[in-house]
Write a protein that holds these residues in place. Structure first.
Motif, short mmCIF file in Angstrom:
data_model
loop_
_atom_site.label_atom_id
_atom_site.label_comp_id
_atom_site.label_asym_id
_atom_site.label_seq_id
_atom_site.Cartn_x
_atom_site.Cartn_y
_atom_site.Cartn_z
N ARG A 35 0.37 -1.01 -0.24
CA ARG A 35 0.12 0.24 -0.07
C ARG A 35 0.96 1.21 -0.32
O ARG A 35 1.66 1.25 0.99
CB ARG A 35 -1.08 -0.15 0.97
N ALA A 36 0.70 2.40 -0.63
CA ALA A 36 1.43 2.94 -0.88
C ALA A 36 1.31 4.21 0.49
O ALA A 36 2.89 4.43 0.59
CB ALA A 36 0.68 4.56 -1.50
N GLU A 37 0.64 4.63 1.46
CA GLU A 37 1.20 4.67 2.75
C GLU A 37 1.94 3.97 3.04
O GLU A 37 2.52 4.60 3.98
CB GLU A 37 -0.75 4.89 2.96
N VAL A 39 4.22 2.11 2.46
CA VAL A 39 5.55 2.27 1.78
C VAL A 39 6.44 3.55 1.54
O VAL A 39 7.56 3.28 2.08
CB VAL A 39 5.70 1.89 -0.14
N MET A 40 5.60 4.57 1.62
CA MET A 40 5.99 6.38 1.99
C MET A 40 6.01 6.20 3.25
O MET A 40 7.01 7.06 3.87
CB MET A 40 5.03 7.20 1.33
N GLU A 41 5.27 5.93 3.86
CA GLU A 41 5.38 6.18 5.96
C GLU A 41 6.33 5.88 6.71
O GLU A 41 6.85 6.58 7.68
CB GLU A 41 4.50 6.45 6.40
N ALA A 65 4.82 0.51 -7.40
CA ALA A 65 6.33 0.15 -6.06
C ALA A 65 6.98 1.42 -6.78
O ALA A 65 7.93 1.75 -6.33
CB ALA A 65 6.68 -0.65 -5.89
N ARG A 67 7.58 4.27 -8.69
CA ARG A 67 6.55 5.53 -7.92
C ARG A 67 7.35 5.34 -7.20
O ARG A 67 8.04 6.37 -7.31
CB ARG A 67 5.73 5.92 -8.94
N HIS A 68 6.98 5.01 -5.83
CA HIS A 68 6.84 5.19 -4.65
C HIS A 68 8.06 5.11 -4.82
O HIS A 68 8.96 5.53 -3.39
CB HIS A 68 5.76 4.06 -3.87
N ARG A 71 10.33 7.85 -5.49
CA ARG A 71 9.84 8.90 -4.78
C ARG A 71 10.67 9.05 -3.47
O ARG A 71 11.12 10.00 -2.53
CB ARG A 71 8.32 9.38 -3.72
N ARG A 72 10.31 7.84 -2.63
CA ARG A 72 10.82 7.48 -1.74
C ARG A 72 13.10 8.14 -1.05
O ARG A 72 13.52 8.97 -0.64
CB ARG A 72 10.72 5.96 -1.23
#
Length: 211
Positions: A35-37, A39-41, A65, A67-68, A71-72
């Motif tokens: 889930r994006a949240e 992966v990102m958080e 994944a 793109r995420h 971004r990380r």
């Protein structure tokens, strides 16, 4: 002190449970998710990988994944890749004559090892650079490898005078190959730390210490 929060990327790779257990053993609070949240958080993201380069890239794209992960890294958020999850950060993989684009964070092509016996399966030593943080205290240990393909040439061009070049760790099976890279928020290893006993546990603990 709160346990570091790590997400293990869940995109269908076969070794995720062992990676989760290994991180938990060294004190991480682990979530298995795509889930994006999540992966990102998370403070740290672990990208596992087994099997074929092309299949892993397809699966990463399928769950959004790529793109995420980008971004990380752009946001200086720590990422650790293992095995094929290490390989996909290079320019491309070549398997059976088929070229598949990778994530392109580092220059290099993942190619078949020129060894009499492949896969390279079992314990092997590494040659880590002097300033390593990932291999601190375990520079002379052995790690568990299972792979037939690897990056065998490193040609990284420093584009800016203040840019710190990545730290590269090498191993050898038929030819020297890249066994690990430390590059700001992005680190990756060709072997399986979750199968490498105390040395692998120490490497994961060293990575957690960078979060």
């Amino acid at each position: 002190m709160a346990a570091p929060r790590v997400t293990v990327l869940d995109y269908g790779s076969g070794n995720v449970r062992s990676a989760v257990r290994a991180l938990e053993r060294v004190g991480a609070d682990v979530t298995l998710s795509a889930r994006a949240e999540d992966v990102m958080e998370a403070e740290g993201l672990l990208v596992p990988g087994v099997g074929a380069f092309a299949a892993v890239m397809a699966a990463l794209n399928d769950v959004g994944a790529v793109r995420h992960i980008g971004r990380r890294i752009a946001g200086n958020r720590p990422v650790l890749g293992i095995c094929v999850g290490h390989q996909v950060f290079f320019d491309e993989g070549v398997e059976h004559g088929v070229r598949t684009p990778g994530l392109g964070e580092w220059p290099g092509t993942v190619e078949l090892l020129p060894a009499p016996i492949v896969p390279h399966m079992g314990w092997n030593t590494v040659d880590a650079p002097e300033d390593t943080r990932l291999f601190a205290g375990i520079e002379d240990e052995r790690f568990y490898f299972v792979h037939s393909y690897a990056v065998q040439r490193w040609d990284f061009e420093v584009l800016q005078p203040r840019m710190t070049p990545p730290l590269v760790t090498w191993s050898e099976h038929g030819a020297p190959f890249v066994a690990g890279v430390e590059n700001g928020p992005l680190s990756a290893v060709q072997f399986h730390p979750e199968k490498s006993g105390d040395a692998g546990a120490q490497l994961l603990e060293n990575w957690l210490g960078t979060l």
